[in-house]
Scaffold this motif. Structure first.
Motif, PDB file in Angstrom:
ATOM      1  N   LEU A  28       0.800  -1.217   0.000  1.00 11.47           N
ATOM      2  CA  LEU A  28       0.000   0.000   0.000  1.00 11.47           C
ATOM      3  C   LEU A  28       0.835   1.271   0.000  1.00 11.47           C
ATOM      4  O   LEU A  28       0.409   2.296  -0.544  1.00 11.47           O
ATOM      5  N   SER A  53      -4.651   9.616  10.680  1.00  9.15           N
ATOM      6  CA  SER A  53      -5.294   8.497   9.990  1.00  9.15           C
ATOM      7  C   SER A  53      -5.211   7.254  10.860  1.00  9.15           C
ATOM      8  O   SER A  53      -4.217   7.046  11.570  1.00  9.15           O
ATOM      9  N   GLN A 166      -2.836   9.753   4.306  1.00  9.14           N
ATOM     10  CA  GLN A 166      -4.228  10.107   4.023  1.00  9.14           C
ATOM     11  C   GLN A 166      -4.679   9.622   2.645  1.00  9.14           C
ATOM     12  O   GLN A 166      -5.883   9.478   2.392  1.00  9.14           O
ATOM     13  N   HIS A 167      -3.745   9.336   1.751  1.00  5.81           N
ATOM     14  CA  HIS A 167      -4.101   8.823   0.430  1.00  5.81           C
ATOM     15  C   HIS A 167      -4.403   7.316   0.469  1.00  5.81           C
ATOM     16  O   HIS A 167      -4.961   6.774  -0.483  1.00  5.81           O
ATOM     17  N   ILE A 168      -4.015   6.679   1.563  1.00  2.29           N
ATOM     18  CA  ILE A 168      -4.324   5.263   1.769  1.00  2.29           C
ATOM     19  C   ILE A 168      -5.604   5.115   2.584  1.00  2.29           C
ATOM     20  O   ILE A 168      -6.484   4.314   2.273  1.00  2.29           O
ATOM     21  N   MET A 169      -5.690   5.936   3.620  1.00  5.25           N
ATOM     22  CA  MET A 169      -6.876   5.926   4.478  1.00  5.25           C
ATOM     23  C   MET A 169      -7.024   7.306   5.099  1.00  5.25           C
ATOM     24  O   MET A 169      -6.220   7.693   5.950  1.00  5.25           O
ATOM     25  N   GLN A 173     -12.094   7.723   7.387  1.00  2.00           N
ATOM     26  CA  GLN A 173     -12.493   6.969   6.196  1.00  2.00           C
ATOM     27  C   GLN A 173     -12.735   5.510   6.562  1.00  2.00           C
ATOM     28  O   GLN A 173     -12.001   4.930   7.365  1.00  2.00           O
ATOM     29  N   LEU A 176      -9.807   1.002   2.951  1.00  2.00           N
ATOM     30  CA  LEU A 176      -8.541   1.474   2.411  1.00  2.00           C
ATOM     31  C   LEU A 176      -8.652   1.776   0.922  1.00  2.00           C
ATOM     32  O   LEU A 176      -9.463   1.169   0.216  1.00  2.00           O
ATOM     33  N   SER A 177      -7.836   2.692   0.464  1.00  3.10           N
ATOM     34  CA  SER A 177      -7.710   2.952  -0.970  1.00  3.10           C
ATOM     35  C   SER A 177      -6.609   2.034  -1.499  1.00  3.10           C
ATOM     36  O   SER A 177      -5.426   2.292  -1.290  1.00  3.10           O
ATOM     37  N   LEU A 178      -6.994   0.958  -2.141  1.00  9.84           N
ATOM     38  CA  LEU A 178      -6.046  -0.082  -2.540  1.00  9.84           C
ATOM     39  C   LEU A 178      -5.361   0.193  -3.870  1.00  9.84           C
ATOM     40  O   LEU A 178      -4.347  -0.445  -4.185  1.00  9.84           O
ATOM     41  N   TRP A 179      -5.920   1.114  -4.653  1.00  9.51           N
ATOM     42  CA  TRP A 179      -5.334   1.376  -5.971  1.00  9.51           C
ATOM     43  C   TRP A 179      -5.185   2.879  -6.210  1.00  9.51           C
ATOM     44  O   TRP A 179      -6.082   3.632  -5.873  1.00  9.51           O
ATOM     45  N   LYS A 183       1.579   3.948  -2.657  1.00 10.24           N
ATOM     46  CA  LYS A 183       1.453   5.405  -2.558  1.00 10.24           C
ATOM     47  C   LYS A 183       2.596   5.957  -1.706  1.00 10.24           C
ATOM     48  O   LYS A 183       2.986   5.354  -0.705  1.00 10.24           O
TER      49      LYS A 183
END
Length: 251
Positions: A28, A53, A166-169, A173, A176-179, A183
């Motif tokens: 991640l 986060s 913060q771009h992952i979570m 939130q 998770l932002s997996l794609w 990052k």
């Protein structure tokens, strides 16, 4: 630097945990650590990061492990009573939070601090106690848990800032932002905060306030460097905005 630490080279419960957590975090996040030499290879330390986060602890834990130290956290006492989890936390040397309003808490802090020194362990303490309430994700008002431990045992108090999680979570939130994977997350370690003039005054509220203010200033300065912008001159205080500080770890 990791090869110089005996913590990572000796078998411990951290090994199987690291085998699971480090690759997952590595998928991640591409963690970039600056000033690696400022985390002691041996001996006690109190590491104090910013917090915005729910994923932050995994980033900090992976970074500390990469630098050759075992990532032990200060955690709520209630977690130590949870079956299996409590056993694992005790086996890995996690540190329970002492309630800050009693003589028993002061005694507990002294014992915890001595144990860190005697066992040459470090501990990660989030001085904000919970996710920052600052709308721009700057560090908010700090609490005294980190400085109490450092002052009680004359232990190096090391500020650290991280940015990119913060771009992952994002804050609050769900999921998770997996794609895309990997990052960029930057971790910047600072010089130990100078609180030598306050040594021996861990029981004085004025000394705790001053030490905490110095620590939060140091963390904020590191984050300003990572973000390449200036924080507000006034640190966010949740009580001034009618916000309840839930989930806090210390007072």
């Amino acid at each position: 630097m990791g090869s110089r630490s005996s913590e990572k080279s000796r078998p411990s419960p951290f090994w199987p945990l690291a085998a699971i957590v480090v690759p997952a975090v590595g998928y991640l996040a591409k963690i970039e650590i600056r000033n690696k030499e400022k985390l002691p290879a041996e001996g006690a330390f109190v590491l104090a990061p910013n917090h915005y986060s729910e994923f932050d602890p995994l980033i900090v834990a992976a970074a500390v492990w990469r630098l050759g130290r075992a990532p032990r956290f200060m955690a709520k006492e209630s977690l130590f009573r949870v079956p299996v989890l409590g056993w694992l936390m005790r086996k890995t040397g996690m540190v329970p939070v002492a309630r800050a309003t009693s003589a028993a808490a002061a005694k507990q802090t002294i014992m915890q601090s001595r144990a860190l020194v005697e066992n040459q362990r470090g501990v990660i303490v989030y001085p904000e106690g919970t996710l920052t309430r600052d709308p721009e994700l700057w560090p908010m008002r700090g609490k005294s848990g980190a400085v109490r431990l450092a002052l009680a045992g004359d232990i190096p108090l090391i500020p650290v800032a991280q940015w990119g999680t913060q771009h992952i979570m994002g804050r609050y939130q769900k999921g998770l932002s997996l794609w895309p994977p990997r990052k960029r997350v930057q971790v910047l370690i600072g010089d130990p905060v100078d609180i030598s003039d306050l040594t021996g005054r861990a029981g004085e509220q004025s000394a705790l306030n001053e030490a905490t203010n110095r620590l939060m200033n140091a963390i904020t300065a590191l984050l300003e460097e990572l973000r390449d912008e200036k924080a507000s001159a006034t640190r966010w205080n949740p009580s001034d905005h009618g916000q309840k500080e839930t989930g806090r770890l210390d007072s």
